[in-house]
Design a protein around this motif. Structure first.
Motif, PDB file in Angstrom:
ATOM      1  N   ALA A   2      39.278 -11.152  15.297  1.00  0.00           N
ATOM      2  CA  ALA A   2      37.784 -10.872  14.868  1.00  0.00           C
ATOM      3  C   ALA A   2      37.339 -10.364  16.479  1.00  0.00           C
ATOM      4  CB  ALA A   2      36.394 -11.808  14.369  1.00  0.00           C
ATOM      5  N   VAL A   3      36.744  -8.837  16.267  1.00  0.00           N
ATOM      6  CA  VAL A   3      36.245  -8.703  17.702  1.00  0.00           C
ATOM      7  C   VAL A   3      35.201  -8.903  17.893  1.00  0.00           C
ATOM      8  CG1 VAL A   3      35.977  -6.420  18.273  1.00  0.00           C
ATOM      9  CG2 VAL A   3      37.831  -6.010  17.266  1.00  0.00           C
ATOM     10  N   ARG A   4      35.056  -9.493  19.313  1.00  0.00           N
ATOM     11  CA  ARG A   4      33.961 -10.145  18.955  1.00  0.00           C
ATOM     12  C   ARG A   4      33.403  -9.240  20.935  1.00  0.00           C
ATOM     13  NH1 ARG A   4      30.370 -14.042  18.112  1.00  0.00           N
ATOM     14  NH2 ARG A   4      31.169 -15.349  16.904  1.00  0.00           N
ATOM     15  N   LEU A   5      32.201  -9.018  21.149  1.00  0.00           N
ATOM     16  CA  LEU A   5      31.875  -7.810  22.279  1.00  0.00           C
ATOM     17  C   LEU A   5      31.432  -9.590  23.236  1.00  0.00           C
ATOM     18  CD1 LEU A   5      29.260  -5.673  21.145  1.00  0.00           C
ATOM     19  CD2 LEU A   5      31.855  -5.973  21.021  1.00  0.00           C
ATOM     20  N   ARG A  38      27.902  -0.637  16.180  1.00  0.00           N
ATOM     21  CA  ARG A  38      28.224  -0.452  14.555  1.00  0.00           C
ATOM     22  C   ARG A  38      30.150  -0.015  14.752  1.00  0.00           C
ATOM     23  NH1 ARG A  38      25.399   1.356  10.267  1.00  0.00           N
ATOM     24  NH2 ARG A  38      26.798   2.939   9.948  1.00  0.00           N
ATOM     25  N   ARG A  39      31.017   0.072  13.667  1.00  0.00           N
ATOM     26  CA  ARG A  39      32.059  -0.202  14.087  1.00  0.00           C
ATOM     27  C   ARG A  39      32.228   2.094  13.863  1.00  0.00           C
ATOM     28  NH1 ARG A  39      33.220  -1.600   8.736  1.00  0.00           N
ATOM     29  NH2 ARG A  39      33.452  -3.514   9.441  1.00  0.00           N
ATOM     30  N   ALA A  73      22.201  -5.991   9.434  1.00  0.00           N
ATOM     31  CA  ALA A  73      23.901  -5.732   8.817  1.00  0.00           C
ATOM     32  C   ALA A  73      23.880  -4.964   8.802  1.00  0.00           C
ATOM     33  CB  ALA A  73      22.936  -6.232   7.658  1.00  0.00           C
ATOM     34  N   ASP A  74      23.944  -3.456   9.517  1.00  0.00           N
ATOM     35  CA  ASP A  74      24.152  -2.726   9.923  1.00  0.00           C
ATOM     36  C   ASP A  74      24.796  -2.237  11.206  1.00  0.00           C
ATOM     37  OD1 ASP A  74      20.868  -0.883   8.880  1.00  0.00           O
ATOM     38  OD2 ASP A  74      22.811  -0.953   7.893  1.00  0.00           O
ATOM     39  N   PHE A  75      24.888  -3.215  11.914  1.00  0.00           N
ATOM     40  CA  PHE A  75      26.129  -3.360  13.125  1.00  0.00           C
ATOM     41  C   PHE A  75      27.165  -4.615  12.543  1.00  0.00           C
ATOM     42  CE2 PHE A  75      23.494  -0.949  16.412  1.00  0.00           C
ATOM     43  CZ  PHE A  75      21.979  -0.946  15.295  1.00  0.00           C
ATOM     44  N   HIS A  76      28.655  -4.006  12.895  1.00  0.00           N
ATOM     45  CA  HIS A  76      29.921  -4.649  12.524  1.00  0.00           C
ATOM     46  C   HIS A  76      30.093  -5.840  14.095  1.00  0.00           C
ATOM     47  CE1 HIS A  76      29.513  -0.558   9.919  1.00  0.00           C
ATOM     48  NE2 HIS A  76      29.671  -1.201   9.453  1.00  0.00           N
ATOM     49  N   TYR A  77      29.864  -5.078  14.545  1.00  0.00           N
ATOM     50  CA  TYR A  77      30.738  -5.947  16.312  1.00  0.00           C
ATOM     51  C   TYR A  77      29.111  -6.453  16.711  1.00  0.00           C
ATOM     52  CZ  TYR A  77      34.388  -2.715  14.983  1.00  0.00           C
ATOM     53  OH  TYR A  77      35.425  -2.577  14.510  1.00  0.00           O
ATOM     54  N   TRP A  78      29.420  -8.106  16.646  1.00  0.00           N
ATOM     55  CA  TRP A  78      28.975  -8.673  17.699  1.00  0.00           C
ATOM     56  C   TRP A  78      29.267  -9.256  19.267  1.00  0.00           C
ATOM     57  CZ3 TRP A  78      23.357  -8.077  16.774  1.00  0.00           C
ATOM     58  CH2 TRP A  78      22.901  -7.963  15.847  1.00  0.00           C
ATOM     59  N   GLY A  79      27.849  -9.895  19.768  1.00  0.00           N
ATOM     60  CA  GLY A  79      28.508 -10.770  20.999  1.00  0.00           C
ATOM     61  C   GLY A  79      28.348 -12.405  20.790  1.00  0.00           C
ATOM     62  N   GLN A  80      28.493 -13.266  21.189  1.00  0.00           N
ATOM     63  CA  GLN A  80      27.983 -15.034  20.878  1.00  0.00           C
ATOM     64  C   GLN A  80      26.562 -14.911  21.214  1.00  0.00           C
ATOM     65  OE1 GLN A  80      29.841 -13.600  23.430  1.00  0.00           O
ATOM     66  NE2 GLN A  80      28.346 -14.353  25.571  1.00  0.00           N
ATOM     67  N   GLY A  81      26.058 -13.586  22.497  1.00  0.00           N
ATOM     68  CA  GLY A  81      24.993 -14.077  22.864  1.00  0.00           C
ATOM     69  C   GLY A  81      24.239 -14.873  24.071  1.00  0.00           C
ATOM     70  N   THR A  82      23.429 -14.802  24.235  1.00  0.00           N
ATOM     71  CA  THR A  82      23.048 -15.524  25.595  1.00  0.00           C
ATOM     72  C   THR A  82      21.494 -15.382  25.603  1.00  0.00           C
ATOM     73  OG1 THR A  82      23.930 -15.027  27.704  1.00  0.00           O
ATOM     74  CG2 THR A  82      22.819 -13.287  26.971  1.00  0.00           C
TER      75      THR A  82
END
Length: 125
Positions: A1-4, A97-98, A110-119
């Protein structure tokens, strides 16, 4: 999975500053909507602001204090946070978004497809 990949969180006192960074995959161009969200304990994830093709739209709660930007190469997304308040304490996420060259304030997480792990950002009074 793509992750920022995010970095830059920490603990500061009220009135302080932090700068968050988010490294974007090469295939994400600045023609898609991307931005920052945050989630405090027990609360829903909320939009901090978005950027697309250099146009920024920030939430009213952070306007004038937070700035969203990208580097010239469009490989990194930034969130400069100044005059931090205790109520800014939350886990901060970058998202993109994709596809689609539009960016609405009403867009939900929910409209965003790629997410980071959070800081984590913690602001003490």
């Amino acid at each position: 999975a793509v992750r920022l990949v995010e970095s830059g969180g920490g603990s500061v006192q009220a009135g302080g500053s932090l700068r968050l960074s988010c490294v974007l995959p090469e295939f994400i161009s600045d023609t898609v909507c991307m931005g920052w969200f945050r989630q405090a304990p027990g609360k829903e994830r909320e939009r901090v602001g978005t950027i697309m093709q250099g146009i920024v739209d920030s939430a009213d709660s952070v306007k004038g204090r937070f700035i969203i930007s990208q580097d010239n190469a469009k490989t990194t997304l930034y969130l400069q946070m100044d005059r931090l308040k205790p109520e800014d304490t939350a886990m901060y996420y970058c998202a993109a978004r994709r596809q689609g060259n539009y960016c609405f304030r009403q867009m939900a997480p929910a409209d965003f497809h790629y997410w980071g792990q959070g800081t984590q950002v913690t602001v003490s009074s």
